[in-house]
Design a protein around this motif. Sequence first.
Motif, PDB file in Angstrom:
ATOM      1  N   ALA A 160      -0.399  -7.016  -4.286  1.00 10.49           N
ATOM      2  CA  ALA A 160       0.722  -6.243  -4.818  1.00 10.49           C
ATOM      3  C   ALA A 160       0.853  -4.943  -4.026  1.00 10.49           C
ATOM      4  N   VAL A 161       2.039  -4.708  -3.458  1.00  9.94           N
ATOM      5  CA  VAL A 161       2.302  -3.459  -2.741  1.00  9.94           C
ATOM      6  C   VAL A 161       2.855  -2.441  -3.737  1.00  9.94           C
ATOM      7  N   VAL A 162       2.091  -1.388  -3.990  1.00  9.93           N
ATOM      8  CA  VAL A 162       2.498  -0.324  -4.918  1.00  9.93           C
ATOM      9  C   VAL A 162       2.456   0.986  -4.143  1.00  9.93           C
ATOM     10  N   PRO A 163       3.585   1.422  -3.571  1.00 11.91           N
ATOM     11  CA  PRO A 163       3.581   2.648  -2.762  1.00 11.91           C
ATOM     12  C   PRO A 163       3.203   3.874  -3.594  1.00 11.91           C
ATOM     13  N   LEU A 302       2.534   4.415   8.717  1.00 11.85           N
ATOM     14  CA  LEU A 302       3.327   5.647   8.828  1.00 11.85           C
ATOM     15  C   LEU A 302       4.807   5.421   9.122  1.00 11.85           C
ATOM     16  N   PRO A 303       5.194   4.454   9.964  1.00  7.38           N
ATOM     17  CA  PRO A 303       6.632   4.210  10.127  1.00  7.38           C
ATOM     18  C   PRO A 303       7.338   3.819   8.828  1.00  7.38           C
ATOM     19  N   GLU A 304       6.631   3.083   7.955  1.00  6.42           N
ATOM     20  CA  GLU A 304       7.217   2.760   6.627  1.00  6.42           C
ATOM     21  C   GLU A 304       7.454   4.007   5.805  1.00  6.42           C
ATOM     22  N   VAL A 305       6.466   4.881   5.806  1.00  5.75           N
ATOM     23  CA  VAL A 305       6.512   6.055   4.920  1.00  5.75           C
ATOM     24  C   VAL A 305       7.497   7.096   5.439  1.00  5.75           C
ATOM     25  N   VAL A 306       7.484   7.342   6.720  1.00  7.90           N
ATOM     26  CA  VAL A 306       8.347   8.373   7.305  1.00  7.90           C
ATOM     27  C   VAL A 306       9.788   7.892   7.394  1.00  7.90           C
TER      28      VAL A 306
END
Length: 311
Positions: A160-163, A302-306
């Motif tokens: 499960a991806v939970v940012p 980091l590319p996902e988050v930024v």
Amino acid sequence: LKADMRIGIDVSPMLRRRGGVGWYVARLVGGLAAQDRDNEYRLYADRPLDTSALGLPAPRWASVVAGRWRLGGAVRRDRVDVFHGTNFRLRARGMLGSVVTIHDLSAERLPGLSGRRFGQRLASARTRWTARRAERVIVHSRSGAADVAGCFGVAPERIAVVPLGVGPAFFPEPPPVQEAVRARLAPGREGLILFCGSLEPRKDVPTLLRAFASVPGGRDRYRLVLAGGDGRASEEIASLVPRLGLADAVAFEGYMDVARLRALYSAAALFVLPSLYEGFGLPVLEAMACGAPVIAADTSSLPEVVGDAGL
């Protein structure tokens, strides 16, 4: 799963000096308490937790004292339905299953930078065993999900991806606070450039130092502030600073509480995270929430988050 469950959570990271995992657990508990009116919770640690001071309503929320070796027995005695290991480990299991949070796979992705070889192999083997044993694995990014699936052979449907999200304590401080920070840390300069994180090899601070030293006039115009606890790269970084001629242009601020960190983020002309690997990279979001422009490495999560909000 049935309704009205009893859920156990390992909250020991939030009782130590809080780094990223400690804050994750604290915010998780607070978020569950604000939203869940149906289930009971048992919070396990090696010393008591004042649930009333945290606004956790009794009797649905209760603190249970159980050290690491007694945790499994305590969870069984309490007849916990689902147990959540919040920091890579599952030291107990619920009657219906278990969930584990794996924050990153830096030991697997950067094996040469993650500490002593034997200890690294042992930690990696334990994490692999835990990931395969848990009914669900929580990660914080799609990059982390791909790592768990690829490195440990865990089926994607069990991940499960939970940012992560930015807590309410991060917001832009008013100009007088920002000016006071700049006057203290960068007097006579245009401003300060900020890094926040432990001084460990995967954060790649030497690359940041060399980049800063290479900017014409940069050391005279800006002060580079390194905020975060000591790590295995501390000595290397401390010796590199004078070799690059940056002795007067770099400030080591060490570990700091949220209020001081918020003021630093707010006052920064630029926040830089050159990390070689991050399971998520929460400091870039914290910096953005405080109004700081961000430069981050083009690696791992980091590319996902930024996204398109930084360079």
